[in-house]
Design a protein around this motif. Structure first.
Motif, PDB file in Angstrom:
ATOM      1  N   PRO A 173     -30.309 -55.904  22.030  1.00 21.17           N
ATOM      2  CA  PRO A 173     -30.231 -56.235  23.464  1.00 21.17           C
ATOM      3  C   PRO A 173     -28.978 -55.652  24.100  1.00 21.17           C
ATOM      4  O   PRO A 173     -28.046 -55.242  23.412  1.00 21.17           O
ATOM      5  N   PHE A 174     -28.981 -55.614  25.439  1.00 25.22           N
ATOM      6  CA  PHE A 174     -27.802 -55.141  26.143  1.00 25.22           C
ATOM      7  C   PHE A 174     -26.600 -56.014  25.774  1.00 25.22           C
ATOM      8  O   PHE A 174     -26.626 -57.233  25.907  1.00 25.22           O
ATOM      9  N   SER A 175     -25.557 -55.381  25.304  1.00 27.06           N
ATOM     10  CA  SER A 175     -24.362 -56.090  24.857  1.00 27.06           C
ATOM     11  C   SER A 175     -23.249 -55.056  24.679  1.00 27.06           C
ATOM     12  O   SER A 175     -23.466 -53.853  24.864  1.00 27.06           O
ATOM     13  N   ILE A 176     -22.077 -55.532  24.300  1.00 24.12           N
ATOM     14  CA  ILE A 176     -20.980 -54.611  24.014  1.00 24.12           C
ATOM     15  C   ILE A 176     -21.339 -53.707  22.842  1.00 24.12           C
ATOM     16  O   ILE A 176     -21.089 -52.495  22.874  1.00 24.12           O
ATOM     17  N   ASN A 177     -21.951 -54.288  21.807  1.00 20.39           N
ATOM     18  CA  ASN A 177     -22.344 -53.485  20.644  1.00 20.39           C
ATOM     19  C   ASN A 177     -23.365 -52.417  21.021  1.00 20.39           C
ATOM     20  O   ASN A 177     -23.297 -51.288  20.541  1.00 20.39           O
ATOM     21  N   MET A 219     -14.905 -47.790  11.074  1.00 19.79           N
ATOM     22  CA  MET A 219     -15.895 -48.494  11.889  1.00 19.79           C
ATOM     23  C   MET A 219     -16.635 -49.537  11.063  1.00 19.79           C
ATOM     24  O   MET A 219     -16.935 -50.631  11.542  1.00 19.79           O
ATOM     25  N   LEU A 220     -16.944 -49.194   9.812  1.00 19.38           N
ATOM     26  CA  LEU A 220     -17.608 -50.147   8.923  1.00 19.38           C
ATOM     27  C   LEU A 220     -16.710 -51.370   8.709  1.00 19.38           C
ATOM     28  O   LEU A 220     -17.184 -52.515   8.767  1.00 19.38           O
ATOM     29  N   ALA A 221     -15.415 -51.130   8.484  1.00 18.48           N
ATOM     30  CA  ALA A 221     -14.478 -52.243   8.282  1.00 18.48           C
ATOM     31  C   ALA A 221     -14.383 -53.114   9.524  1.00 18.48           C
ATOM     32  O   ALA A 221     -14.355 -54.353   9.435  1.00 18.48           O
ATOM     33  N   PHE A 241     -15.665 -58.144  12.597  1.00 18.04           N
ATOM     34  CA  PHE A 241     -16.251 -58.807  13.769  1.00 18.04           C
ATOM     35  C   PHE A 241     -17.586 -59.484  13.472  1.00 18.04           C
ATOM     36  O   PHE A 241     -18.270 -59.947  14.387  1.00 18.04           O
ATOM     37  N   GLY A 242     -17.968 -59.532  12.204  1.00 20.01           N
ATOM     38  CA  GLY A 242     -19.150 -60.297  11.825  1.00 20.01           C
ATOM     39  C   GLY A 242     -20.465 -59.564  11.891  1.00 20.01           C
ATOM     40  O   GLY A 242     -21.516 -60.194  11.756  1.00 20.01           O
ATOM     41  N   SER A 243     -20.451 -58.259  12.094  1.00 16.55           N
ATOM     42  CA  SER A 243     -21.694 -57.493  12.105  1.00 16.55           C
ATOM     43  C   SER A 243     -22.151 -57.251  10.673  1.00 16.55           C
ATOM     44  O   SER A 243     -21.330 -57.191   9.754  1.00 16.55           O
TER      45      SER A 243
END
Length: 219
Positions: free
Chosen positions: A64-68, A158-160, A165-167
């Motif tokens: 969905p539309f989000s910062i991510n 980016m992976l770290a 951030f919980g992704s």
């Protein structure tokens, strides 16, 4: 300074097409025209329910539309454009083949239970990032104005950050694996004296020509 429309029209065809479809996929979700449950990669639905479209539709949903979502879309624009206008300049078919190979590799990897992911758009974007990092290893990158590092290390950084951030870890890891497999087969293995077994097939070269779809996105 160019307008948003001028910037959009300046994008190379494959990057433009993929980014546009990803944006439309999320827009249709928010408009209530589609639901992730109908486009997710569910292998039982594919093989026993004959819902073959799931093998393709899952590759375009960034969430969905989000910062991510915004970050992933910007990654397509930044790294896809630099690849398509740089190492893949005048090699549109090769860039398209890279995307096709990446999608296929991700589908195969996702068939392994521990690697399964319902949507492979994020891994495909991460594959773009990984290939870009290998093509521009010495480029200086600044992450959120906090950390400066060479592009070679960006996928791992980016992976770290995603872990912090919980992704989920799996989508990023899938993208790194697919990206490294592509880079190894097309660059590292031939440089070591091996044969390039991943040459762009003729059907992709023909399909990447001035077809109606690419002309539409290029206008």
């Amino acid at each position: 300074m160019s307008s948003p429309a001028e910037f959009y029209h300046s994008l190379p065809p494959i990057t433009k097409a993929y980014g546009t479809v990803c944006l439309l996929a999320t827009a249709t979700y928010h408009l209530g025209l589609d639901h992730p449950a109908y486009i997710a990669l569910l292998y039982d639905k594919v093989f026993y329910g004959f819902q073959a479209w799931r093998l393709f539709t899952n590759l375009f949903f960034l969430g969905p539309f989000s910062i991510n979502f915004g970050i992933r879309l910007l990654m397509i624009v930044r790294y896809g454009v630099q690849l398509e206008k740089g190492p893949f300049d005048r090699r549109t078919a090769d860039f398209l083949w890279m995307m096709i190979f990446g999608a296929f590799a991700l589908l195969v990897l996702s068939a392994i239970p521990i690697f399964w992911s319902p949507f492979l758009a994020v891994p495909l974007v991460f594959m773009l990032l990984y290939v870009w990092s290998r093509e521009f290893p010495n480029a200086q990158i600044n992450i959120y104005g906090l950390v400066a590092l060479k592009a070679f290390y960006l996928p791992w950084a980016m992976l770290a950050l995603d872990i912090i951030f919980g992704s989920p870890l799996i989508p990023d890891l899938l993208g790194i694996i697919a990206g490294h497999l592509y880079y190894f087969l097309t660059v590292l293995h031939p440089l070591a004296g091996g044969k390039n077994i991943l040459k762009t097939p003729m059907w992709v070269i023909v399909g990447a020509g001035p077809t109606a779809v690419l002309l539409f996105f290029s206008q």
